[in-house]
Write a protein that holds these residues in place. Sequence first.
Motif, mmCIF file in Angstrom:
data_model
loop_
_atom_site.group_PDB
_atom_site.id
_atom_site.type_symbol
_atom_site.label_atom_id
_atom_site.label_comp_id
_atom_site.label_asym_id
_atom_site.label_seq_id
_atom_site.Cartn_x
_atom_site.Cartn_y
_atom_site.Cartn_z
ATOM 1 N N ARG A 10 6.740 -7.806 -7.378
ATOM 2 C CA ARG A 10 5.685 -7.286 -8.258
ATOM 3 C C ARG A 10 4.772 -8.415 -8.711
ATOM 4 N NH1 ARG A 10 10.285 -4.459 -10.132
ATOM 5 N NH2 ARG A 10 10.090 -2.172 -9.944
ATOM 6 N N ARG A 11 3.513 -8.081 -8.898
ATOM 7 C CA ARG A 11 2.575 -8.953 -9.595
ATOM 8 C C ARG A 11 2.078 -8.170 -10.799
ATOM 9 N NH1 ARG A 11 -0.165 -13.491 -7.255
ATOM 10 N NH2 ARG A 11 1.491 -14.823 -6.471
ATOM 11 N N SER A 12 2.497 -8.589 -11.991
ATOM 12 C CA SER A 12 2.248 -7.817 -13.218
ATOM 13 C C SER A 12 2.870 -6.426 -13.029
ATOM 14 C CB SER A 12 0.750 -7.740 -13.514
ATOM 15 O OG SER A 12 0.223 -9.048 -13.696
ATOM 16 N N ALA A 13 2.084 -5.380 -13.216
ATOM 17 C CA ALA A 13 2.642 -4.033 -13.084
ATOM 18 C C ALA A 13 2.537 -3.493 -11.664
ATOM 19 C CB ALA A 13 1.926 -3.085 -14.045
ATOM 20 N N LYS A 14 1.831 -4.209 -10.788
ATOM 21 C CA LYS A 14 1.594 -3.712 -9.435
ATOM 22 C C LYS A 14 2.767 -4.052 -8.520
ATOM 23 C CE LYS A 14 -1.798 -3.760 -5.683
ATOM 24 N NZ LYS A 14 -3.086 -4.332 -5.201
ATOM 25 N N VAL A 15 3.286 -3.050 -7.829
ATOM 26 C CA VAL A 15 4.363 -3.248 -6.860
ATOM 27 C C VAL A 15 3.735 -3.558 -5.503
ATOM 28 C CG1 VAL A 15 6.346 -2.228 -5.693
ATOM 29 C CG2 VAL A 15 5.910 -1.694 -8.103
ATOM 30 N N GLY A 37 -5.416 -7.118 -0.563
ATOM 31 C CA GLY A 37 -4.677 -6.634 -1.722
ATOM 32 C C GLY A 37 -3.311 -6.078 -1.388
ATOM 33 N N ALA A 38 -2.926 -6.096 -0.092
ATOM 34 C CA ALA A 38 -1.631 -5.525 0.289
ATOM 35 C C ALA A 38 -0.470 -6.409 -0.148
ATOM 36 C CB ALA A 38 -1.579 -5.302 1.799
ATOM 37 N N GLY A 39 -0.718 -7.709 -0.355
ATOM 38 C CA GLY A 39 0.351 -8.595 -0.807
ATOM 39 C C GLY A 39 0.644 -9.761 0.115
ATOM 40 N N LYS A 40 -0.283 -10.098 1.013
ATOM 41 C CA LYS A 40 -0.029 -11.194 1.960
ATOM 42 C C LYS A 40 0.150 -12.529 1.222
ATOM 43 C CE LYS A 40 -3.829 -10.434 4.375
ATOM 44 N NZ LYS A 40 -4.362 -9.250 3.676
ATOM 45 N N SER A 41 -0.768 -12.849 0.319
ATOM 46 C CA SER A 41 -0.669 -14.119 -0.413
ATOM 47 C C SER A 41 0.561 -14.142 -1.317
ATOM 48 C CB SER A 41 -1.942 -14.363 -1.229
ATOM 49 O OG SER A 41 -3.058 -14.520 -0.376
ATOM 50 N N SER A 42 0.945 -12.992 -1.838
ATOM 51 C CA SER A 42 2.150 -12.934 -2.678
ATOM 52 C C SER A 42 3.402 -13.198 -1.854
ATOM 53 C CB SER A 42 2.247 -11.565 -3.358
ATOM 54 O OG SER A 42 1.168 -11.377 -4.254
ATOM 55 N N LEU A 43 3.425 -12.700 -0.608
ATOM 56 C CA LEU A 43 4.559 -12.995 0.264
ATOM 57 C C LEU A 43 4.619 -14.495 0.560
ATOM 58 C CD1 LEU A 43 6.945 -12.031 1.931
ATOM 59 C CD2 LEU A 43 5.382 -11.580 3.825
ATOM 60 N N PHE A 44 3.455 -15.135 0.728
ATOM 61 C CA PHE A 44 3.425 -16.590 0.890
ATOM 62 C C PHE A 44 4.037 -17.274 -0.332
ATOM 63 C CE2 PHE A 44 0.482 -18.652 4.178
ATOM 64 C CZ PHE A 44 0.946 -17.816 5.178
ATOM 65 N N THR A 213 0.053 -16.741 17.848
ATOM 66 C CA THR A 213 1.218 -16.014 17.328
ATOM 67 C C THR A 213 1.926 -15.233 18.423
ATOM 68 O OG1 THR A 213 -0.024 -14.001 16.718
ATOM 69 C CG2 THR A 213 0.081 -15.766 15.088
ATOM 70 N N ASN A 214 3.232 -15.013 18.215
ATOM 71 C CA ASN A 214 4.011 -14.162 19.124
ATOM 72 C C ASN A 214 4.791 -13.078 18.392
ATOM 73 O OD1 ASN A 214 6.104 -15.672 17.972
ATOM 74 N ND2 ASN A 214 6.313 -17.012 19.744
ATOM 75 N N VAL A 215 4.595 -13.026 17.085
ATOM 76 C CA VAL A 215 5.172 -11.961 16.252
ATOM 77 C C VAL A 215 4.118 -11.553 15.233
ATOM 78 C CG1 VAL A 215 6.933 -11.402 14.513
ATOM 79 C CG2 VAL A 215 7.556 -12.781 16.504
ATOM 80 N N THR A 216 4.016 -10.258 14.960
ATOM 81 C CA THR A 216 3.083 -9.784 13.933
ATOM 82 C C THR A 216 3.869 -9.069 12.844
ATOM 83 O OG1 THR A 216 1.289 -9.548 15.525
ATOM 84 C CG2 THR A 216 1.065 -8.357 13.452
ATOM 85 N N LEU A 217 3.641 -9.483 11.609
ATOM 86 C CA LEU A 217 4.295 -8.878 10.451
ATOM 87 C C LEU A 217 3.236 -8.132 9.657
ATOM 88 C CD1 LEU A 217 7.126 -8.803 9.205
ATOM 89 C CD2 LEU A 217 6.498 -10.771 7.811
ATOM 90 N N HIS A 218 3.368 -6.803 9.591
ATOM 91 C CA HIS A 218 2.355 -5.963 8.960
ATOM 92 C C HIS A 218 2.856 -5.489 7.601
ATOM 93 C CE1 HIS A 218 -0.156 -2.013 8.992
ATOM 94 N NE2 HIS A 218 -0.835 -2.998 8.457
ATOM 95 N N ILE A 219 2.085 -5.769 6.554
ATOM 96 C CA ILE A 219 2.393 -5.231 5.227
ATOM 97 C C ILE A 219 1.675 -3.901 5.098
ATOM 98 C CG2 ILE A 219 2.251 -5.579 2.737
ATOM 99 C CD1 ILE A 219 2.306 -8.524 3.122
ATOM 100 N N ASP A 220 2.440 -2.837 4.969
ATOM 101 C CA ASP A 220 1.879 -1.491 4.961
ATOM 102 C C ASP A 220 2.638 -0.638 3.951
ATOM 103 O OD1 ASP A 220 0.356 0.727 5.709
ATOM 104 O OD2 ASP A 220 1.808 1.337 7.233
ATOM 105 N N ALA A 221 1.929 -0.171 2.934
ATOM 106 C CA ALA A 221 2.523 0.708 1.916
ATOM 107 C C ALA A 221 3.782 0.101 1.293
ATOM 108 C CB ALA A 221 2.849 2.075 2.528
ATOM 109 N N GLY A 222 3.730 -1.206 1.004
ATOM 110 C CA GLY A 222 4.850 -1.860 0.345
ATOM 111 C C GLY A 222 5.999 -2.225 1.256
ATOM 112 N N MET A 452 -16.066 -10.701 -8.611
ATOM 113 C CA MET A 452 -15.665 -9.998 -7.388
ATOM 114 C C MET A 452 -15.020 -10.944 -6.388
ATOM 115 S SD MET A 452 -18.894 -7.452 -6.682
ATOM 116 C CE MET A 452 -19.267 -6.091 -7.799
ATOM 117 N N SER A 453 -14.266 -10.369 -5.458
ATOM 118 C CA SER A 453 -13.659 -11.150 -4.389
ATOM 119 C C SER A 453 -14.713 -11.519 -3.351
ATOM 120 C CB SER A 453 -12.551 -10.346 -3.706
ATOM 121 O OG SER A 453 -13.112 -9.241 -2.996
ATOM 122 N N GLY A 454 -14.368 -12.466 -2.471
ATOM 123 C CA GLY A 454 -15.282 -12.851 -1.411
ATOM 124 C C GLY A 454 -15.635 -11.683 -0.504
#
Length: 658
Positions: A10-15, A37-44, A213-222, A452-454
């Motif tokens: 979670r980041r604050s109240a957002k899952v 906004g899916a959470g890629k940087s948070s996973l980092f 890359t040889n593997v793709t990790l997709h963040i989708d719906a949490g 705003m974001s970039g």
Amino acid sequence: MITIKNVTLRRSAKVLLEGATVTLNPGEKVGLVGRNGAGKSSLFALLNGNLQEDTGEFYIPTQWRMGQVSQDMPETEQSATEFVIEGDTVLNDARAEVAAAETTEDGERLGNAYMALYDAGEHDAQSRAQALILGLGFKTTELDNPVNSFSGGWRMRLQLARALMCPSDLLLLDEPTNHLDLDALVWLEAWLKRYEGTMVVISHDREFLDAVTNVTLHIDAGKLVRYGGNYSKFEDMRAEQMELQQNAFAKQQDKIAHLQKFIARFKAKASKAKQAQSRVKALDRMEKIAPLLAEADFSFEFKEPANLPNPMLSMQGVSVGYPAPADAPAGTPPTVIVQNVSRSVLAGQRIGILGANGQGKSTLVKTIARDLQAIGGDMTEGKGLNIGYFAQQELDVLHPADNPLDHMIGLAKKLTNDGKLAGQATREQDLRSFLGQFNFGGDMVKQAVGSMSGGEKARLVLCMLVWQRPNLLLMDEPTNHLDLATREALSMALNEFEGTVMLVSHDRALLRAVCDEFWMVSRGGVEPFDGDLDDYQRYLLDEGKRLRAEAVAAANAAASKPAVVAPVVVAKDNGQVRKDINEKKRPLKKEMDGVEKNMATLESEKTALHDKLATPLPPADIAEAGKRLKAVEDELAALELRWLELTEAMDAIESAMA
């Protein structure tokens, strides 16, 4: 291996992640993808220890060394080379241990410290760092410049070089291509392909992800969904999954019909054959990427231009560059970057502008866009030319305190005052509705741009561009802040555009999809490039090697100690000329013989020291051998440089007296 099992984040109240499970194996090169906004940087942040999982299990081997690019803008007077060398944390620790050991009388500690210093690569640290710096687009003359002397984008390149300098088992790269030109990007791909550790990279560049890359990790719906293969493979598999749900394609059917209508109408006309073929290419790709576009934040299209002058623009003997600074002495000439350009831009052309970093691509585009005055030659614009210009630094000219509606109202007033309004509706409600098409609805039309974001800022710039209804689009790096789905939307919009496109971009997927022909800006001129982007990548690698070799040769020549006196020109026979040449070269040859003899002696001693250090020795002997090895290597390096200087000097004598 890295294990994530039933993790909630979670980041604050957002899952961001809920019950996410995935395993990453040693040596895998992983592309991390997902919507903004899916959470890629948070996973980092989870991977690098800056964020803890809320629930579940997360494991990463404790002995793994981690490399990542600092997002802080470096502020230091260190030279570029020293700054990058400091990225090698293992070398830094070894240097610190040698310094500490030298203050003690512990011979064993000192010996071990020197061995560790050698193993850490002290002997080739400078050459390793400089290879990274040059590969990322810097000039040989800039290697010793202070970090603070570079602009922000170049300092971030130094941060990337510093991260690559660090020995690592896990390398985390978040948008590493954002500040790179295509030549530096091609070099980085080659470097990452050789990287032996585990890598996780976030990028919105399709071809970069495909290459490294040889593997793709997709963040989708949490959730974290793992796909074997690069981004294109992931896209194919995901498209197949979504094709089972026909409604995922519904949103794109009208666009497909539009392209098919254009193809059917113009395919048989020679004057439109290239454009029709471009639409065929777009249609082929749309069938595959339609499901991703259906998930995009928005899709859009450029309105049909009010008119299409032909030619759009004609350049005859044009020179482009920058005027002398205002504080320069009177009579200071302008700086010419590209000269003698004689090209025409026709209605319907789709031109990709190629060229290595610093050759003048953006300068040429700025001149066509009227941001710069041509220094010489004639530029003739077609009647009714309406330019839409997306500048590389376009986001910087947005007003942070103003909101999207303020920007649209200001644009409408400016075009009205300039007499360039092409019949667009300008009421506030009409402008609000138009902003809504670009996902600026509700409260967002009143949100300050500075917050705003970039990606949101880039959307606003595109909105303003589309509203102007241009017939010539000049786009200089338009994808820098766009995610993959929005890049695809831009690609489709450009392919449907009825006017002319001139595009500068390091996004090769966009260049391939949009452009039918290429111009090369190189060595002060502009010429058609006869080849495809694969040919251009090979050209960039070869050109980079050539320029670095020239710079090294020039530096060595400038550093040569012997002065070469210009010979008096007199008539001599060949025998006399050869005698004079040998006479001039005799002292240099004598010194070179001595240098070569000393080098041979030192090489023998270096080999003996390596053999000695490979055997069990008392601590004091190890320390002494380590010190002597470093001294020998330093002396060898100096002799090798002198040998090169002498060779250059003798070649100069041969050339001058031949």
